[in-house]
Design a protein around this motif. Structure first.
Motif, PDB file in Angstrom:
ATOM      1  N   ARG A  23       0.808  -1.224   0.000  1.00  0.00           N
ATOM      2  CA  ARG A  23       0.000   0.000   0.000  1.00  0.00           C
ATOM      3  C   ARG A  23       0.843   1.278   0.000  1.00  0.00           C
ATOM      4  O   ARG A  23       0.444   2.301   0.546  1.00  0.00           O
ATOM      5  CB  ARG A  23      -0.979  -0.005   1.178  1.00  0.00           C
ATOM      6  N   LYS A  24       2.003   1.211  -0.608  1.00  0.00           N
ATOM      7  CA  LYS A  24       2.868   2.390  -0.670  1.00  0.00           C
ATOM      8  C   LYS A  24       2.515   3.326  -1.816  1.00  0.00           C
ATOM      9  O   LYS A  24       3.028   4.441  -1.904  1.00  0.00           O
ATOM     10  CB  LYS A  24       4.327   1.953  -0.752  1.00  0.00           C
ATOM     11  N   ALA A  25       1.621   2.869  -2.710  1.00  0.00           N
ATOM     12  CA  ALA A  25       1.261   3.689  -3.868  1.00  0.00           C
ATOM     13  C   ALA A  25       0.615   5.009  -3.469  1.00  0.00           C
ATOM     14  O   ALA A  25       0.655   5.977  -4.231  1.00  0.00           O
ATOM     15  CB  ALA A  25       0.326   2.901  -4.786  1.00  0.00           C
ATOM     16  N   PHE A  26       0.022   5.056  -2.276  1.00  0.00           N
ATOM     17  CA  PHE A  26      -0.594   6.308  -1.825  1.00  0.00           C
ATOM     18  C   PHE A  26       0.410   7.468  -1.856  1.00  0.00           C
ATOM     19  O   PHE A  26       0.064   8.588  -2.241  1.00  0.00           O
ATOM     20  CB  PHE A  26      -1.128   6.168  -0.396  1.00  0.00           C
ATOM     21  N   SER A  27       1.654   7.210  -1.429  1.00  0.00           N
ATOM     22  CA  SER A  27       2.581   8.338  -1.229  1.00  0.00           C
ATOM     23  C   SER A  27       3.981   8.132  -1.792  1.00  0.00           C
ATOM     24  O   SER A  27       4.815   9.028  -1.672  1.00  0.00           O
ATOM     25  CB  SER A  27       2.689   8.648   0.270  1.00  0.00           C
ATOM     26  N   LYS A  28       4.256   6.999  -2.420  1.00  0.00           N
ATOM     27  CA  LYS A  28       5.644   6.742  -2.841  1.00  0.00           C
ATOM     28  C   LYS A  28       6.135   7.710  -3.916  1.00  0.00           C
ATOM     29  O   LYS A  28       7.337   7.957  -4.045  1.00  0.00           O
ATOM     30  CB  LYS A  28       5.809   5.295  -3.309  1.00  0.00           C
ATOM     31  N   ASP A  29       5.215   8.248  -4.709  1.00  0.00           N
ATOM     32  CA  ASP A  29       5.619   9.183  -5.761  1.00  0.00           C
ATOM     33  C   ASP A  29       5.434  10.644  -5.351  1.00  0.00           C
ATOM     34  O   ASP A  29       5.614  11.553  -6.171  1.00  0.00           O
ATOM     35  CB  ASP A  29       4.830   8.907  -7.046  1.00  0.00           C
ATOM     36  N   ALA A  30       5.085  10.854  -4.088  1.00  0.00           N
ATOM     37  CA  ALA A  30       4.871  12.221  -3.590  1.00  0.00           C
ATOM     38  C   ALA A  30       6.184  12.779  -3.045  1.00  0.00           C
ATOM     39  O   ALA A  30       6.686  12.329  -2.008  1.00  0.00           O
ATOM     40  CB  ALA A  30       3.803  12.228  -2.496  1.00  0.00           C
ATOM     41  N   ALA A  31       6.755  13.744  -3.760  1.00  0.00           N
ATOM     42  CA  ALA A  31       7.999  14.373  -3.299  1.00  0.00           C
ATOM     43  C   ALA A  31       7.789  15.019  -1.928  1.00  0.00           C
ATOM     44  O   ALA A  31       6.681  15.456  -1.586  1.00  0.00           O
ATOM     45  CB  ALA A  31       8.464  15.417  -4.305  1.00  0.00           C
ATOM     46  N   GLU A  86      15.641  11.684  -2.661  1.00  0.00           N
ATOM     47  CA  GLU A  86      15.808  13.132  -2.727  1.00  0.00           C
ATOM     48  C   GLU A  86      17.030  13.658  -1.979  1.00  0.00           C
ATOM     49  O   GLU A  86      17.499  14.759  -2.271  1.00  0.00           O
ATOM     50  CB  GLU A  86      14.543  13.810  -2.190  1.00  0.00           C
ATOM     51  N   ALA A  87      17.543  12.892  -1.023  1.00  0.00           N
ATOM     52  CA  ALA A  87      18.705  13.363  -0.252  1.00  0.00           C
ATOM     53  C   ALA A  87      19.656  12.205   0.053  1.00  0.00           C
ATOM     54  O   ALA A  87      19.985  11.943   1.222  1.00  0.00           O
ATOM     55  CB  ALA A  87      18.249  14.043   1.038  1.00  0.00           C
ATOM     56  N   PRO A  88      20.149  11.514  -0.984  1.00  0.00           N
ATOM     57  CA  PRO A  88      21.060  10.392  -0.715  1.00  0.00           C
ATOM     58  C   PRO A  88      22.431  10.840  -0.211  1.00  0.00           C
ATOM     59  O   PRO A  88      23.092  10.094   0.522  1.00  0.00           O
ATOM     60  CB  PRO A  88      21.169   9.700  -2.077  1.00  0.00           C
ATOM     61  N   ALA A  89      22.861  12.045  -0.576  1.00  0.00           N
ATOM     62  CA  ALA A  89      24.220  12.497  -0.226  1.00  0.00           C
ATOM     63  C   ALA A  89      24.444  12.583   1.287  1.00  0.00           C
ATOM     64  O   ALA A  89      25.452  12.067   1.796  1.00  0.00           O
ATOM     65  CB  ALA A  89      24.521  13.834  -0.896  1.00  0.00           C
ATOM     66  N   PRO A  90      23.554  13.233   2.065  1.00  0.00           N
ATOM     67  CA  PRO A  90      23.798  13.242   3.511  1.00  0.00           C
ATOM     68  C   PRO A  90      23.690  11.864   4.144  1.00  0.00           C
ATOM     69  O   PRO A  90      24.334  11.606   5.174  1.00  0.00           O
ATOM     70  CB  PRO A  90      22.726  14.199   4.049  1.00  0.00           C
ATOM     71  N   ILE A  91      22.894  10.962   3.559  1.00  0.00           N
ATOM     72  CA  ILE A  91      22.826   9.587   4.082  1.00  0.00           C
ATOM     73  C   ILE A  91      24.197   8.926   3.952  1.00  0.00           C
ATOM     74  O   ILE A  91      24.706   8.312   4.902  1.00  0.00           O
ATOM     75  CB  ILE A  91      21.756   8.776   3.327  1.00  0.00           C
ATOM     76  N   VAL A  92      24.802   9.050   2.777  1.00  0.00           N
ATOM     77  CA  VAL A  92      26.122   8.451   2.542  1.00  0.00           C
ATOM     78  C   VAL A  92      27.174   9.097   3.442  1.00  0.00           C
ATOM     79  O   VAL A  92      27.991   8.409   4.072  1.00  0.00           O
ATOM     80  CB  VAL A  92      26.501   8.589   1.057  1.00  0.00           C
TER      81      VAL A  92
END
Length: 454
Positions: free
Chosen positions: A23-31, A195-201
């Motif tokens: 049920r992730k379709a509700f918000s997975k494409d919502a930036a 949207e923010a992979p750089a600070p995760i890495v």
């Protein structure tokens, strides 16, 4: 089941578990959207597993954004910061979504902080280094994390400085960063990875430096391939590995994540450190980078506001302490058939009714389900079908534990290893008798913990 995950010792999955509709379709494409500063926040003095913090401010005192307003009272505790600028109100007691009654510091917002894209850039934007980590003292990294008030943002809310701390007694060889987000509905980690992979890495490299880990792995389920690609690009040249795991619930459980990636078995009642591993969430790693590199505390987090009962399901960057009602309003309000609010997701979250309930650091989502989504059968007697045993990832016997709890038999609950249950909800999901197994086990664990305290 695959025999081995390419490039890793594990198979990419684990025994038992379930496959609920995601049920992730509700918000997975919502930036991710940035929430405007609310009129008020209510900050619990107990935001983490472990001890609460004591207030450092008084009513009518003016505080600035990010100012320290609470100090931890124990080693397994953490600091608290003002998530908005404003005026401190009188201390009040509030019932949190998990049912616990906690003292809180309300702050009436007053003053300006960045908004919109400027706030996003302040928290997640800019350059995030992937080199020079050896210049950071490992012990200082842990101290910076503590000063920033970081806890696990995946939901457990364990103080991060305790996890990300050098140790001679239990040396850590592998840091696994959890990007699985296996809980149905929730997509906040997914969007953050995109949207923010750089600070995760960057945060993962700093955490690995603090721990002395020689290996860093980010684990992501295979239903999140855009996140996998974003992380691979951000991690290129760093030595960080991306493990693409089979989608299954509860793949995000730390013991099963370890098994799936490196095929190490954490002993029953043990910790990941017992097998030389540390686990932390992707959102936590981004917060680590901000704390260490920019000396900024945790004041905001990304929250999924999702489900069939929400007009505009969204992923929201919101201040800690905002009310769930304000989040709902920001996402367009409730649909007419909204039937249940859950802090978190439906498997491990807590149903609650008061929209004034405040968000805490560990709040990863708000799931509002409609009538069709919550339709459930009436509880009947256990038919001893064994389905709960078949799916339990900890290889427990949930019905026996639940019945011992229902009869308030603490000795029998201990005998059935009640404290080994991490309340994933797989048993309740599969139970044809609709027995509230998780609620019963939670109550039993509380009794055992109370008995242990004397």
């Amino acid at each position: 089941m695959a025999l081995k995950l390419d490039g890793f010792e594990g198979s990419g999955t684990f025994a038992h578990g379930i496959h609920p509709p995601d049920r992730k379709a509700f918000s997975k494409d919502a930036a991710i959207r940035v929430m405007p500063t609310p009129d008020k926040v209510v900050l619990s003095l107990h935001q983490n597993i472990g001890g609460p913090c004591e207030p450092l401010v008084k009513p009518r005192q003016t505080v600035s954004w990010g100012e320290t307003i609470g100090k931890g009272t124990s080693f397994v505790s953490t600091t608290l910061h003002a998530s908005v600028p404003g005026v401190v109100q009188r201390l009040m007691r509030v019932t949190l979504a998990n049912g616990r009654h906690m003292d809180t510091l309300p702050i009436k917002a007053q003053g300006e902080i960045p908004s919109g894209q400027a706030l996003w850039d302040e928290i997640f934007g800019g350059d995030w280094p992937t080199t020079g980590m050896d210049d950071h003292d490992p012990a200082q990294i842990s101290r910076d994390i503590n000063a920033a008030g970081l806890v696990g943002l995946g939901g457990a809310a364990f103080p991060t400085h305790v996890k990300i701390m050098p140790s001679d007694k239990k040396p850590i060889h592998t840091l696994i960063v959890n990007g699985c987000e296996c809980e149905p509905y929730l997509t906040s980690d997914y969007r953050l990875m995109i949207e923010a992979p750089a600070p995760i890495v960057s945060g993962a490299l700093l955490a690995g430096r603090s721990l002395g880990a020689k290996r860093i792995v980010i684990g992501v389920e295979d239903n999140k391939m855009p996140a996998v690609e974003a992380l691979k690009t951000a991690a290129a040249g760093t030595g960080i590995q991306i493990a693409v795991l089979r989608t299954k619930y509860p793949q995000g459980s730390e013991k099963h994540l370890i098994q799936a990636v490196i095929n190490r078995q954490v002993p029953l009642g043990g910790l990941p450190s017992d097998v030389g591993v540390a686990i932390s969430n992707v959102g936590t790693m981004a917060a680590v980078a901000r704390a260490v590199i920019h000396n900024k505390p945790l004041t905001h987090r990304v929250i999924s506001v999702t489900g069939g009962g929400i007009v505009n399901p969204s992923n929201v960057l919101a201040p800690i302490g905002v009310s769930f009602g304000a989040l709902i309003d920001f996402c367009g309000g409730l649909r007419p058939d909204a039937a249940r609010m859950v802090a978190g997701g439906p498997m491990m979250g807590f149903a609650f009714t008061n929209p004034d309930t405040p968000v805490t650091k560990g709040t990863s989502g708000l799931t509002v389900m409609n009538r069709d989504e919550v339709a459930a059968g009436e509880e009947t007697v256990c038919v001893r079908c064994g389905k709960c045993v078949d799916v339990c990832p900890m290889r427990l016997v949930p019905t026996k534990i639940a019945m011992a709890s229902r009869h308030q038999d603490i000795a029998l609950s201990r005998r059935y290893n009640i404290m080994a249950c991490f309340e994933c909800g797989s048993c309740a999901y599969t139970c044809p008798a609709h027995i509230p197994l998780v609620q019963l086990i939670r109550a039993g664990k509380a009794r055992v913990a109370a008995a242990d305290r004397g």
